[in-house]
Design an enzyme around this catalytic site. Sequence first.
Site, mmCIF file in Angstrom:
data_model
loop_
_atom_site.group_PDB
_atom_site.id
_atom_site.type_symbol
_atom_site.label_atom_id
_atom_site.label_comp_id
_atom_site.label_asym_id
_atom_site.label_seq_id
_atom_site.Cartn_x
_atom_site.Cartn_y
_atom_site.Cartn_z
ATOM 1 N N ASP A 12 54.081 24.372 -13.776
ATOM 2 C CA ASP A 12 55.526 24.583 -13.676
ATOM 3 C C ASP A 12 55.857 26.030 -13.297
ATOM 4 O OD1 ASP A 12 58.164 23.907 -13.770
ATOM 5 O OD2 ASP A 12 58.353 24.072 -15.949
ATOM 6 N N HIS A 29 56.055 26.936 -3.918
ATOM 7 C CA HIS A 29 55.126 25.793 -3.919
ATOM 8 C C HIS A 29 53.851 26.138 -3.138
ATOM 9 C CE1 HIS A 29 57.852 23.263 -6.010
ATOM 10 N NE2 HIS A 29 58.746 23.203 -5.050
ATOM 11 N N LEU A 123 32.960 16.935 -10.415
ATOM 12 C CA LEU A 123 34.283 17.147 -11.014
ATOM 13 C C LEU A 123 35.211 16.065 -10.480
ATOM 14 C CD1 LEU A 123 36.648 18.832 -12.337
ATOM 15 C CD2 LEU A 123 36.757 20.109 -10.197
HETATM 16 C C1 FPP Z 1 56.771 22.463 -10.639
HETATM 17 O O1 FPP Z 1 57.418 23.664 -10.333
HETATM 18 C C2 FPP Z 1 55.839 22.126 -9.592
HETATM 19 C C3 FPP Z 1 55.944 21.032 -8.787
HETATM 20 C C4 FPP Z 1 57.000 20.031 -8.907
HETATM 21 C C5 FPP Z 1 54.974 20.807 -7.702
HETATM 22 C C6 FPP Z 1 53.584 21.258 -7.966
HETATM 23 C C7 FPP Z 1 52.923 21.472 -6.664
HETATM 24 C C8 FPP Z 1 52.013 22.429 -6.389
HETATM 25 C C9 FPP Z 1 51.444 23.320 -7.414
HETATM 26 C C10 FPP Z 1 51.516 22.639 -5.031
HETATM 27 C C11 FPP Z 1 50.989 21.415 -4.389
HETATM 28 C C12 FPP Z 1 49.761 20.919 -5.022
HETATM 29 C C13 FPP Z 1 48.895 20.107 -4.405
HETATM 30 C C14 FPP Z 1 47.671 19.700 -5.117
HETATM 31 C C15 FPP Z 1 49.076 19.646 -3.022
HETATM 32 P P1 FPP Z 1 58.987 23.663 -10.194
HETATM 33 O O2 FPP Z 1 59.338 23.554 -8.759
HETATM 34 O O3 FPP Z 1 59.577 22.616 -11.083
HETATM 35 O O4 FPP Z 1 59.340 25.095 -10.714
HETATM 36 P P2 FPP Z 1 60.691 25.573 -11.407
HETATM 37 O O5 FPP Z 1 60.617 25.117 -12.832
HETATM 38 O O6 FPP Z 1 60.607 27.041 -11.269
HETATM 39 O O7 FPP Z 1 61.820 24.956 -10.644
#
Ligand code: FPP
Length: 225
Positions: A12, A29, A123
């Site tokens: 997150d 992201h 893994l």
């Molecule tokens: C949460 O941060 C994260 C996500 C919804 C997406 C997670 C994706 C990645 C780490 C990159 C892609 C990964 C792969 C394996 C392709 P948020 O956007 O909710 O953050 P915020 O709380 O600051 O809004």
Amino acid sequence: MNPIKHVAIIMDGNGRWGIKKKKSRNYGHKAGLKTVEKIIKISLKKKIPYLTLFAFSTENWKRPQEEINFLLKLLENFLKNKLEDLVKQNIKLKIIGNRSKFPNNIKKIINYSEEKTKNSNRLQINLALNYGSKSEIVDTIKKLIKNKKNITQKVISHNLYTSNMPDPDILIRTGNTKRLSNFLLWQLAYSEIFFEKKLWPDFNENDYSLILNKFKNIKRNFGKI
Ligand code: FPP
């Protein structure tokens, strides 16, 4: 010393990180994906057999279409560019979640990636995509009733998306928020939970290693004394 068989992570804070850097949520992201790669590397080094990453929740469809498209493109490019490397490193990829809602190009590449890595055994990375724990539990119980199976804890565990895997020993959530967000509710019953203040793109090898070391020395009772 507790062995570590399975680490689950709620990654997150990407969006906030991007904005903090005076760029976009999508910039966050993209940086988050770099952290994913670092964490995979350490997990291999530490011989952790299962790593489950929450990459897209059932609630994430409510985000602006542009952000959803960016996340899907990031996933597609990651699988296209890294698949050969995953095979080489003996990494198995499994998608947990309901894939029926994804566009065809994504369905195709995730199916292909699973197929290509199915014999790997160093893994296993479970990528949680369109994943929601309550739906997983309801779908599992419906399936068991339909097949006239006995409903026991063991039978439910063996029929979740995570069947045949140990439950996570560790859950890490970055981003300074203390909630489970409908992630692996059944499987996390006895996991040690680490809430980390850092936003996911700032989470690094050292932070991860510190958590793994801390876990090794925790006395785990599983309800006993
Ligand atoms: C949460 O941060 C994260 C996500 C919804 C997406 C997670 C994706 C990645 C780490 C990159 C892609 C990964 C792969 C394996 C392709 P948020 O956007 O909710 O953050 P915020 O709380 O600051 O809004």
